[in-house]
Design an enzyme around this catalytic site. Structure first.
Site, PDB file in Angstrom:
ATOM      1  N   GLY A  64       0.840  -1.296   0.021  1.00 40.02           N
ATOM      2  CA  GLY A  64      -0.145  -0.161  -0.196  1.00 40.02           C
ATOM      3  C   GLY A  64       0.892   1.349  -0.069  1.00 40.02           C
ATOM      4  O   GLY A  64       1.704   1.359  -0.778  1.00 40.02           O
ATOM      5  N   GLU A 139       4.175   2.277  11.046  1.00 40.42           N
ATOM      6  CA  GLU A 139       3.065   1.208  10.964  1.00 40.42           C
ATOM      7  C   GLU A 139       2.468   0.834  12.272  1.00 40.42           C
ATOM      8  O   GLU A 139       1.360   0.338  12.155  1.00 40.42           O
ATOM      9  CB  GLU A 139       3.619   0.031  10.203  1.00 40.42           C
ATOM     10  CG  GLU A 139       4.135   0.382   8.602  1.00 40.42           C
ATOM     11  CD  GLU A 139       3.062   0.876   7.669  1.00 40.42           C
ATOM     12  OE1 GLU A 139       2.049   0.260   7.559  1.00 40.42           O
ATOM     13  OE2 GLU A 139       3.062   2.182   7.343  1.00 40.42           O
TER      14      GLU A 139
END
Length: 238
Positions: A64, A139
């Site tokens: 992504g 993340e």
């Protein structure tokens, strides 16, 4: 850039209609029930997946935003195919970074089943840990994470590469499933947060995949649907 790169309907023109009042990159305070992950937490994660002498080849599989906005340095990039997982807008609901309480966003994560084409980044051997920490800070800034890291096997040309990536925890409470493409497009066409819009997120992901010669049929349909919805709202007089 591949000579036969397709022409996207979703463009920077559409993205320009959906801008946050202020762009904030800093991590906000964690939501209730979560806490901010520390450097010690990230070093524990490194120790879980990598040995102290395992520095020569450390790969990260990006599916992504890491494709178009890597969170760490790298010395090599390859394309690869991961079996058993597929990219999906299944991480919800985002009401801070790319969404709001009124229009929450959906983020990409890897979900079980199918296959996924993406990018493989090899980290510099002499700066492996510091780059993994930068990656984890982006993340996995909060804990517990809804998409924990795991090691996967990715096919790249004539090589089979073990790589770190992030997969949705279906039991996390943030796993969203069962939405149609039209329902997902409705979300992506409206959600805007402190780091930008979901339309921008989708546009950048599809654009960079296409530039790498990687076509995702699901995301391609979504970009067309999202552009259609944005045009219906902002370009009715054109």
């Amino acid at each position: 850039m591949p000579k036969d790169q397709r022409q996207m309907r979703l463009t920077s023109r559409h993205v320009a209609y959906l801008q946050p009042d202020t762009v904030v990159e800093a991590l906000p305070p964690p939501p209730e029930g979560m806490s901010e992950a520390s450097e010690a937490d990230h070093r524990d994660t490194i120790a879980k997946f990598f040995g102290p002498d395992d520095h020569d080849e450390t790969w990260v599989f990006a599916y992504g935003s890491l494709i178009w906005k890597p969170a760490c340095d790298y010395v090599e990039v390859r394309t690869g195919l991961l079996h058993g997982w597929h990219r999906a807008f299944c991480l919800g609901w985002n009401n801070r970074f790319r969404g709001s309480d009124a229009n929450p966003g959906l983020m990409l994560a890897l979900d079980r089943g199918g296959a996924c084409k993406g990018a493989l980044y090899r980290l510099p051997a002499d700066k492996r840990d510091e780059n993994l920490i930068k990656l984890f800070e982006r993340e996995m800034g909060w804990k517990p994470t809804a998409f924990p890291p795991r090691m996967v096997t990715v096919r790249s040309g004539d090589r089979t590469i073990r790589a770190l990536t992030f997969c949705i925890d279906r039991n996390s409470g943030r796993y969203i499933s069962g939405l149609s493409e039209n329902q997902i497009a409705d979300v992506l066409a409206k959600a805007v947060g402190t780091r930008g819009s979901m339309a921008e997120y989708l546009f950048s992901t599809v654009e960079h995949l296409e530039q790498m010669g990687l076509h995702d049929a699901h995301l391609w349909r979504l970009q067309n649907l999202v552009a259609e919805r944005i045009e219906a709202v902002y370009e009715t007089d054109r």
